[in-house]
Design a protein around this motif. Structure first.
Motif, mmCIF file in Angstrom:
data_model
loop_
_atom_site.group_PDB
_atom_site.id
_atom_site.type_symbol
_atom_site.label_atom_id
_atom_site.label_comp_id
_atom_site.label_asym_id
_atom_site.label_seq_id
_atom_site.Cartn_x
_atom_site.Cartn_y
_atom_site.Cartn_z
ATOM 1 N N LYS A 12 -6.074 -30.814 12.599
ATOM 2 C CA LYS A 12 -6.347 -29.524 13.231
ATOM 3 C C LYS A 12 -5.078 -28.965 13.888
ATOM 4 O O LYS A 12 -4.080 -29.687 14.021
ATOM 5 N N TYR A 52 -17.294 -24.213 8.766
ATOM 6 C CA TYR A 52 -18.185 -24.633 9.859
ATOM 7 C C TYR A 52 -19.514 -23.864 9.850
ATOM 8 O O TYR A 52 -20.138 -23.723 10.908
ATOM 9 N N LEU A 55 -22.580 -24.852 11.860
ATOM 10 C CA LEU A 55 -22.511 -24.816 13.331
ATOM 11 C C LEU A 55 -22.585 -23.390 13.888
ATOM 12 O O LEU A 55 -22.393 -23.188 15.083
ATOM 13 N N PHE A 60 -20.583 -23.163 21.133
ATOM 14 C CA PHE A 60 -19.127 -23.348 21.078
ATOM 15 C C PHE A 60 -18.494 -22.785 19.795
ATOM 16 O O PHE A 60 -17.279 -22.864 19.607
ATOM 17 N N LEU A 64 -14.572 -22.527 18.762
ATOM 18 C CA LEU A 64 -14.143 -23.462 17.718
ATOM 19 C C LEU A 64 -13.346 -22.717 16.635
ATOM 20 O O LEU A 64 -12.276 -23.173 16.209
ATOM 21 N N TYR A 67 -9.888 -21.662 18.056
ATOM 22 C CA TYR A 67 -9.024 -22.858 18.126
ATOM 23 C C TYR A 67 -8.521 -23.243 16.739
ATOM 24 O O TYR A 67 -7.319 -23.455 16.518
ATOM 25 N N THR A 94 -17.019 -37.597 17.851
ATOM 26 C CA THR A 94 -16.630 -36.196 18.054
ATOM 27 C C THR A 94 -15.948 -36.031 19.404
ATOM 28 O O THR A 94 -14.931 -35.335 19.519
ATOM 29 N N ARG A 105 -9.016 -40.496 17.257
ATOM 30 C CA ARG A 105 -9.314 -39.701 18.465
ATOM 31 C C ARG A 105 -9.223 -40.563 19.716
ATOM 32 O O ARG A 105 -8.798 -40.089 20.781
ATOM 33 N N VAL A 112 -13.155 -32.771 23.635
ATOM 34 C CA VAL A 112 -13.923 -32.488 22.418
ATOM 35 C C VAL A 112 -13.435 -31.211 21.736
ATOM 36 O O VAL A 112 -13.439 -31.106 20.509
ATOM 37 N N ASN A 115 -9.802 -32.038 19.465
ATOM 38 C CA ASN A 115 -9.935 -33.427 18.981
ATOM 39 C C ASN A 115 -9.142 -33.720 17.711
ATOM 40 O O ASN A 115 -9.431 -34.657 16.990
ATOM 41 N N ILE A 117 -8.521 -33.736 14.669
ATOM 42 C CA ILE A 117 -8.761 -34.080 13.255
ATOM 43 C C ILE A 117 -10.208 -33.836 12.858
ATOM 44 O O ILE A 117 -11.120 -33.987 13.684
ATOM 45 N N HIS A 118 -10.396 -33.461 11.614
ATOM 46 C CA HIS A 118 -11.730 -33.320 11.024
ATOM 47 C C HIS A 118 -11.880 -34.323 9.890
ATOM 48 O O HIS A 118 -10.916 -34.594 9.172
ATOM 49 N N GLY A 119 -13.091 -34.841 9.706
ATOM 50 C CA GLY A 119 -13.387 -35.681 8.533
ATOM 51 C C GLY A 119 -14.792 -35.407 8.051
ATOM 52 O O GLY A 119 -15.715 -35.259 8.866
HETATM 53 P P1 RTP Z 1 -15.465 -32.202 12.667
HETATM 54 O O1 RTP Z 1 -16.531 -31.506 11.823
HETATM 55 O O2 RTP Z 1 -14.419 -31.278 13.198
HETATM 56 O O3 RTP Z 1 -14.924 -33.429 11.980
HETATM 57 O O4 RTP Z 1 -16.195 -32.785 13.943
HETATM 58 P P2 RTP Z 1 -17.527 -33.608 14.042
HETATM 59 O O5 RTP Z 1 -18.243 -33.685 12.732
HETATM 60 O O6 RTP Z 1 -17.169 -34.887 14.709
HETATM 61 O O7 RTP Z 1 -18.359 -32.722 15.044
HETATM 62 P P3 RTP Z 1 -19.249 -31.414 14.809
HETATM 63 O O8 RTP Z 1 -20.499 -31.595 15.586
HETATM 64 O O9 RTP Z 1 -19.336 -31.067 13.353
HETATM 65 O O10 RTP Z 1 -18.371 -30.332 15.553
HETATM 66 C C1 RTP Z 1 -17.274 -29.734 14.931
HETATM 67 C C2 RTP Z 1 -16.177 -29.527 15.928
HETATM 68 O O11 RTP Z 1 -16.589 -28.584 16.907
HETATM 69 C C3 RTP Z 1 -15.971 -28.884 18.141
HETATM 70 N N1 RTP Z 1 -17.000 -29.099 19.152
HETATM 71 N N2 RTP Z 1 -16.906 -28.609 20.348
HETATM 72 N N3 RTP Z 1 -19.367 -29.191 22.908
HETATM 73 C C4 RTP Z 1 -18.301 -28.665 22.377
HETATM 74 O O12 RTP Z 1 -17.557 -27.929 22.983
HETATM 75 C C5 RTP Z 1 -17.998 -29.002 21.002
HETATM 76 N N4 RTP Z 1 -18.766 -29.745 20.220
HETATM 77 C C6 RTP Z 1 -18.121 -29.810 19.039
HETATM 78 C C7 RTP Z 1 -15.138 -30.140 17.940
HETATM 79 O O13 RTP Z 1 -13.795 -29.728 17.602
HETATM 80 C C8 RTP Z 1 -15.794 -30.773 16.734
HETATM 81 O O14 RTP Z 1 -14.917 -31.636 16.059
#
Ligand code: RTP
Length: 150
Positions: A12, A52, A55, A60, A64, A67, A94, A105, A112, A115, A117-119
């Protein structure tokens, strides 16, 4: 599970700004994963909204997208045994504070919302994400080390 499973990993904007690209790639390469696609790209908000899309109703989401569009990212596809699940374990949780020491991480970040990196979280998501970020396709190649890894 197959030795050609693929996952989409993305460093990221904060990971790029902090100069962590090399360390992140090294962890995957040292584990035995093979790079089959890689590019440095400034994503648009529109592209990130597709990435995304699941989401979009989260509070958020606007932050997101801002960012993630704030600077270039490194888009990578790694291939190898159990790449999706093991890749997620290598990332950590996360929330970096809930990530074990030794995970990416857990070792390199705290918040959060930053963070690094994404996977991909499933093989199905990986396939969708790879198609979204690499519409041009990926490079098939055989590593001479594969006989030593498998
Ligand atoms: P990613 O998709 O980025 O790998 O992250 P993840 O699966 O671990 O988490 P996800 O729930 O898909 O959330 C995507 C990204 O959104 C941001 N986030 N912010 N409460 C918050 O402010 C919040 N929750 C999530 C994080 O950058 C997260 O990686």
């Amino acid at each position: 599970m197959s030795t050609t499973e693929r996952t989409y990993i993305m460093v990221k904007p904060d990971g790029v700004q902090r100069g962590l690209v090399g360390k992140i790639i090294t962890r995957f390469e040292e584990r035995g994963y093979k790079i089959v696609a890689l590019k440095f790209v400034q994503p648009t908000e529109e592209h990130l909204e597709k990435h995304y899309a699941d989401l979009r109703n989260k509070p958020f989401f606007p932050g997101l997208i801002k960012y993630m569009a704030s600077g270039p990212v490194v888009a990578i596809v790694f291939e190898g045994l159990d790449a999706v699940k093991t890749g997620r374990a290598m990332l950590g949780a996360t929330n970096p504070l809930a990530s074990p020491i030794g995970s990416i991480r857990g070792d390199f970040c705290l918040a959060v919302g930053r963070n690094i990196i994404h996977g991909s979280d499933s093989v199905e998501s990986a396939n969708k994400e790879i198609a979204l970020w690499f519409p041009e396709g990926i490079t098939e190649w055989k590593s001479v080390f594969e006989n030593w890894i498998y």
